[in-house]
Design a protein around this motif. Structure first.
Motif, mmCIF file in Angstrom:
data_model
loop_
_atom_site.group_PDB
_atom_site.id
_atom_site.type_symbol
_atom_site.label_atom_id
_atom_site.label_comp_id
_atom_site.label_asym_id
_atom_site.label_seq_id
_atom_site.Cartn_x
_atom_site.Cartn_y
_atom_site.Cartn_z
ATOM 1 N N ARG A 185 -25.718 -34.997 -21.964
ATOM 2 C CA ARG A 185 -24.275 -35.173 -22.145
ATOM 3 C C ARG A 185 -23.513 -34.093 -21.369
ATOM 4 O O ARG A 185 -22.494 -34.371 -20.732
ATOM 5 C CB ARG A 185 -23.933 -35.098 -23.636
ATOM 6 C CG ARG A 185 -22.450 -35.281 -23.957
ATOM 7 C CD ARG A 185 -22.237 -35.179 -25.466
ATOM 8 N NE ARG A 185 -20.823 -35.232 -25.836
ATOM 9 C CZ ARG A 185 -20.127 -36.334 -26.005
ATOM 10 N NH1 ARG A 185 -20.704 -37.501 -25.830
ATOM 11 N NH2 ARG A 185 -18.853 -36.288 -26.345
ATOM 12 N N LEU A 186 -24.019 -32.877 -21.402
ATOM 13 C CA LEU A 186 -23.391 -31.781 -20.657
ATOM 14 C C LEU A 186 -23.435 -32.049 -19.157
ATOM 15 O O LEU A 186 -22.454 -31.822 -18.443
ATOM 16 C CB LEU A 186 -24.093 -30.465 -20.981
ATOM 17 C CG LEU A 186 -23.581 -29.217 -20.251
ATOM 18 C CD1 LEU A 186 -22.119 -28.949 -20.604
ATOM 19 C CD2 LEU A 186 -24.457 -28.014 -20.596
ATOM 20 N N SER A 240 -20.666 -34.212 -17.970
ATOM 21 C CA SER A 240 -19.308 -33.788 -18.343
ATOM 22 C C SER A 240 -18.614 -33.089 -17.182
ATOM 23 O O SER A 240 -18.944 -31.948 -16.834
ATOM 24 C CB SER A 240 -19.369 -32.845 -19.559
ATOM 25 O OG SER A 240 -19.952 -33.503 -20.662
ATOM 26 N N SER A 293 -33.335 -33.272 -25.196
ATOM 27 C CA SER A 293 -32.006 -32.860 -25.663
ATOM 28 C C SER A 293 -30.948 -33.786 -25.078
ATOM 29 O O SER A 293 -30.613 -33.695 -23.892
ATOM 30 C CB SER A 293 -31.718 -31.419 -25.234
ATOM 31 O OG SER A 293 -30.362 -31.077 -25.484
ATOM 32 N N LYS A 294 -30.437 -34.682 -25.894
ATOM 33 C CA LYS A 294 -29.373 -35.572 -25.428
ATOM 34 C C LYS A 294 -28.091 -34.775 -25.166
ATOM 35 O O LYS A 294 -27.263 -35.171 -24.342
ATOM 36 C CB LYS A 294 -29.098 -36.675 -26.457
ATOM 37 C CG LYS A 294 -30.334 -37.466 -26.869
ATOM 38 C CD LYS A 294 -31.092 -38.042 -25.676
ATOM 39 C CE LYS A 294 -32.306 -38.835 -26.151
ATOM 40 N NZ LYS A 294 -33.184 -39.252 -25.043
ATOM 41 N N ALA A 295 -27.958 -33.657 -25.863
ATOM 42 C CA ALA A 295 -26.786 -32.812 -25.647
ATOM 43 C C ALA A 295 -26.794 -32.244 -24.226
ATOM 44 O O ALA A 295 -25.734 -32.088 -23.604
ATOM 45 C CB ALA A 295 -26.765 -31.670 -26.667
ATOM 46 N N LEU A 296 -27.981 -31.950 -23.703
ATOM 47 C CA LEU A 296 -28.087 -31.433 -22.342
ATOM 48 C C LEU A 296 -27.704 -32.507 -21.327
ATOM 49 O O LEU A 296 -27.010 -32.228 -20.348
ATOM 50 C CB LEU A 296 -29.513 -30.932 -22.083
ATOM 51 C CG LEU A 296 -29.762 -30.247 -20.741
ATOM 52 C CD1 LEU A 296 -28.864 -29.030 -20.564
ATOM 53 C CD2 LEU A 296 -31.236 -29.834 -20.623
#
Length: 231
Positions: free
Chosen positions: A24-25, A28, A19-22
């Motif tokens: 990215r999170l 952040s 999960s690239k979103a993870l």
């Protein structure tokens, strides 16, 4: 962040996120608003402490609790994590709000240290404890291999506390005397009140913790100058 940037960071970490979103999170900072990496940071901090404690427990079977605690503190402290983050160039990947970005947040040690913990938390969330443990050991491998019970791992605050406890004296009281500057440019003046000392050491630095350590070192030096009857 581009796919190439993700790939570069994952190569340095030795772990590829599904999960690239993870990821990215995890990168952040809270200055970007919600969602941010604070919860992952909280999780990663706990995992980091556990994994390091286990590694030290296994590596030093004869060590006492106090020795293990000091070794762990040295490995998980902010300065160590910031050094690891710098090696990984995490400052190039962190997502910051406009104010933090303009004030140089990408190079701030506290932010960099938090990124390491958040990434550990993210790996745990995605792949479990085994993967997170492997990451922690990989990141700390050289430091773990260089540790010795003979090393002077005790910081000044710990040393002062043990000095006072061994003499059944009250623990030191750290008090903020003054805070100067704004935001990232703040400087903290801290006094260290110690029973038996006529003088009260005051130290100033860019963080409260650093100022407290300086004041503790000054107090220790003063205590060591006292005649034996006064200790």
């Amino acid at each position: 962040m581009s796919q190439n940037a993700f790939a570069q960071l994952e190569k340095q970490l030795g772990y590829e996120f599904e999960s690239k979103a993870l990821l990215r999170l995890a990168l952040s900072h809270r200055s970007v608003g919600l969602p941010n990496n604070e919860r992952l940071e909280f999780l990663g901090d706990s995992i980091l402490n556990f994994v390091v404690a286990e590694q030290l427990y296994l590596a030093f079977p004869e060590a006492k609790e106090g020795q293990l605690t000091r070794l762990r503190a040295n490995l998980v402290k902010g300065d160590t994590l910031a050094e690891i983050a710098t090696t990984l160039s995490l400052g190039n990947f962190v997502r910051l709000g406009e104010g933090e970005r303009k004030s140089g947040g990408h190079a701030r040690a506290s932010i960099l240290a938090d990124l390491v913990e958040a990434i550990i938390g993210a790996v745990y969330q995605e792949s479990g404890l085994s993967a997170a443990k492997e990451l922690v050991i990989r990141l700390l491998k050289d430091r773990l291999n260089q540790l010795s019970l003979d090393d002077p791992q005790k910081d000044s605050k710990s040393a002062l506390q043990e000095y006072l406890q061994s003499r059944q004296l009250p623990l030191p009281d750290y008090q903020v005397v003054k805070v100067e500057g704004e935001g990232h440019a703040q400087r903290f003046s801290i006094q260290c009140v110690v029973s038996g000392l006529e003088a009260t050491p005051i130290a100033t630095d860019t963080s409260r913790k650093k100022a407290e350590k300086k004041a503790a070192r000054m107090a220790l030096d003063l205590l060591n100058e006292l005649p034996r009857g006064g200790r």
